[in-house]
Write an enzyme that holds these catalytic residues in place. Sequence first.
Site, PDB file in Angstrom:
ATOM      1  N   LYS A  41     -12.479   6.770   2.258  1.00 29.47           N
ATOM      2  CA  LYS A  41     -11.573   7.744   1.628  1.00 29.47           C
ATOM      3  C   LYS A  41     -11.013   7.197   0.319  1.00 29.47           C
ATOM      4  O   LYS A  41     -10.975   7.903  -0.692  1.00 29.47           O
ATOM      5  CB  LYS A  41     -10.459   8.093   2.615  1.00 29.47           C
ATOM      6  N   ARG A  70     -11.150   7.621  -5.710  1.00 33.22           N
ATOM      7  CA  ARG A  70     -11.245   6.900  -6.986  1.00 33.22           C
ATOM      8  C   ARG A  70     -12.522   7.256  -7.746  1.00 33.22           C
ATOM      9  O   ARG A  70     -12.524   7.328  -8.982  1.00 33.22           O
ATOM     10  CB  ARG A  70     -11.172   5.387  -6.723  1.00 33.22           C
ATOM     11  N   SER A 125       1.730  -1.630  -2.285  1.00 36.45           N
ATOM     12  CA  SER A 125       1.117  -0.308  -2.203  1.00 36.45           C
ATOM     13  C   SER A 125       0.025  -0.167  -3.243  1.00 36.45           C
ATOM     14  O   SER A 125       0.281  -0.234  -4.450  1.00 36.45           O
ATOM     15  CB  SER A 125       2.180   0.780  -2.408  1.00 36.45           C
ATOM     16  N   GLN A 131      -1.406   2.514  -3.834  1.00 33.70           N
ATOM     17  CA  GLN A 131      -1.203   3.797  -4.523  1.00 33.70           C
ATOM     18  C   GLN A 131      -0.325   3.618  -5.743  1.00 33.70           C
ATOM     19  O   GLN A 131      -0.611   4.174  -6.810  1.00 33.70           O
ATOM     20  CB  GLN A 131      -0.608   4.819  -3.557  1.00 33.70           C
ATOM     21  N   ASP A 133      -3.390   1.258   7.665  1.00 30.40           N
ATOM     22  CA  ASP A 133      -3.693   2.538   8.325  1.00 30.40           C
ATOM     23  C   ASP A 133      -4.175   2.355   9.767  1.00 30.40           C
ATOM     24  O   ASP A 133      -4.421   3.339  10.466  1.00 30.40           O
ATOM     25  CB  ASP A 133      -4.766   3.293   7.531  1.00 30.40           C
ATOM     26  N   ARG A 161      -4.583  10.255  11.835  1.00 31.09           N
ATOM     27  CA  ARG A 161      -4.840   8.978  12.527  1.00 31.09           C
ATOM     28  C   ARG A 161      -4.157   8.913  13.890  1.00 31.09           C
ATOM     29  O   ARG A 161      -4.643   8.252  14.806  1.00 31.09           O
ATOM     30  CB  ARG A 161      -4.426   7.807  11.650  1.00 31.09           C
TER      31      ARG A 161
HETATM   32  C1  S3P Z   1      -4.469   3.993   0.049  1.00 23.36           C
HETATM   33  C2  S3P Z   1      -3.421   3.116   0.129  1.00 23.36           C
HETATM   34  C3  S3P Z   1      -2.546   3.003   1.301  1.00 23.36           C
HETATM   35  C4  S3P Z   1      -3.132   3.704   2.525  1.00 23.36           C
HETATM   36  C5  S3P Z   1      -3.727   5.031   2.205  1.00 23.36           C
HETATM   37  C6  S3P Z   1      -4.834   4.867   1.165  1.00 23.36           C
HETATM   38  C7  S3P Z   1      -5.276   4.031  -1.192  1.00 23.36           C
HETATM   39  O1  S3P Z   1      -1.286   3.569   1.003  1.00 23.36           O
HETATM   40  O2  S3P Z   1      -2.135   3.875   3.520  1.00 23.36           O
HETATM   41  O3  S3P Z   1      -4.275   5.639   3.343  1.00 23.36           O
HETATM   42  O4  S3P Z   1      -6.391   4.582  -1.181  1.00 23.36           O
HETATM   43  O5  S3P Z   1      -4.802   3.504  -2.214  1.00 23.36           O
HETATM   44  P1  S3P Z   1      -0.160   2.693   0.241  1.00 23.36           P
HETATM   45  O6  S3P Z   1      -0.734   2.216  -1.024  1.00 23.36           O
HETATM   46  O7  S3P Z   1       0.983   3.625  -0.019  1.00 23.36           O
HETATM   47  O8  S3P Z   1       0.207   1.603   1.207  1.00 23.36           O
END
Ligand code: S3P
Length: 436
Positions: free
Chosen positions: A19, A24, A166, A168, A319, A393
């Site tokens: 995912k 990306r 994170s 993200q 996750d 999940r």
């Molecule tokens: C992800 C980062 C994680 C993860 C999410 C996917 C990503 O979140 O929990 O399912 O693809 O960058 P966080 O970066 O907020 O921890």
Amino acid sequence: MTARSAGPLTGRLRVPGDKSISHRALILGALAVGKSRISGLLEGEDVLNTGTAMAALGARVERRRDGVWEIFGVGVGGFREPAAALDFGNSGTGCRLVMGAVAGCPIVASFDGDASLRKRPMKRILDPIALIGARAVAMAEGGRLPLTLAGARDPIPIVYRTPVASAQIKSAVLLAGLAAPGATTVIESEASRDHTELMLRHFGAQLVSAAEGPHGRKITLQGQPELAAAPVVVPADPSSAAFPMVAALIAAGSDVILTGVMTNPLRTGLIATLREMGASIETLDTRSDAGESMADFRVRASALHGVEVPAARAPSMIDEYPVLAVAAAFAEGTTVMRGLQELRVKESDRLAATADMLRQNGVEVEIAGDDLIVHGKGRVPGGGLVATHMDHRLAMSALVMGIGAAAPVRVDDAGFIATSFPGFADLMRALGADIS
Ligand code: S3P
């Protein structure tokens, strides 16, 4: 949906594409010049929403009949203003990464999502992109969705230390920094998944990643690169492989092969932990593509024992805690999972919801501060109805529990499984699971 125990799981399985990499690939494909081909893209709702957003921002996004996706990108800074709000459904990753990508463009765009995503914090993205020059011109209380962003006319390169580990946040800052002149730097004290960094390099950006302290990274991206279209082959998602993996460990006599699973070391915390618990997980074959490594795994039913999982490991398996908690319930002895504060802001409050899932099925469990403690007895009574709180999940973890439990386990809503693992129930049934 209900899962019941039904003999051993056997056979070979390839779970859908990763995912994180799928989001990306669509976003960088949309920011590159030329046509990028993506094979093995996860066709789950979260990723499809990101594809729709890329089209609304001006990229051409097409699925060929052979399942390969083609993205005709607009170039860094080239997004056009979308005609309507971008809807990210259930996906924090899609929403937050695209907020970063939009922050570097001189456009106004609105962001929205479902009831779960509307509860999740966006201030963690709004804060750094404000430093870059983007503004939230409207938002719901607490900096939540729906919100409207005005991207920066003249994006400023920044040095940003992420307040929580994170990927993200890190990715949003790097994607915004693409449009800024000069170097954008992100410092994280605990390394999070580095797919954005690997893929930026794959598309031609100049990026340096160095160790920072005992567990952290410092990443510096040179702004305004000419990103060139590149092919992406998406490996199987280790966070999806986690479900058949734990199911095979707890269903007596099982012997399953999982193929092509991504083995980026920032994603393999669950495999390391399960091995410490006594799991038989054999690596059969390793290879790599576009900077990402992958392997086949043979997983056999195993007698598990409790372990302590350190907080420093959390980013590499963030996750996977709900399904690890299921494995811990089937283990003998206590498993302590430390430092899980980030679980409170996932698709649901996963810390509370995971504890409830176990309790509903006769497992002794405690939350102590940010730690989850599961008292395993080697067997799980089951028989519970699990509330999944719009969280894919949790739904899959509960169904995996039902595969090994004495009595069937039911979930109130299996619909959200399609956000990340379309075909989950069919693939599990093909291994011999009883899910209906
Ligand atoms: C992800 C980062 C994680 C993860 C999410 C996917 C990503 O979140 O929990 O399912 O693809 O960058 P966080 O970066 O907020 O921890």
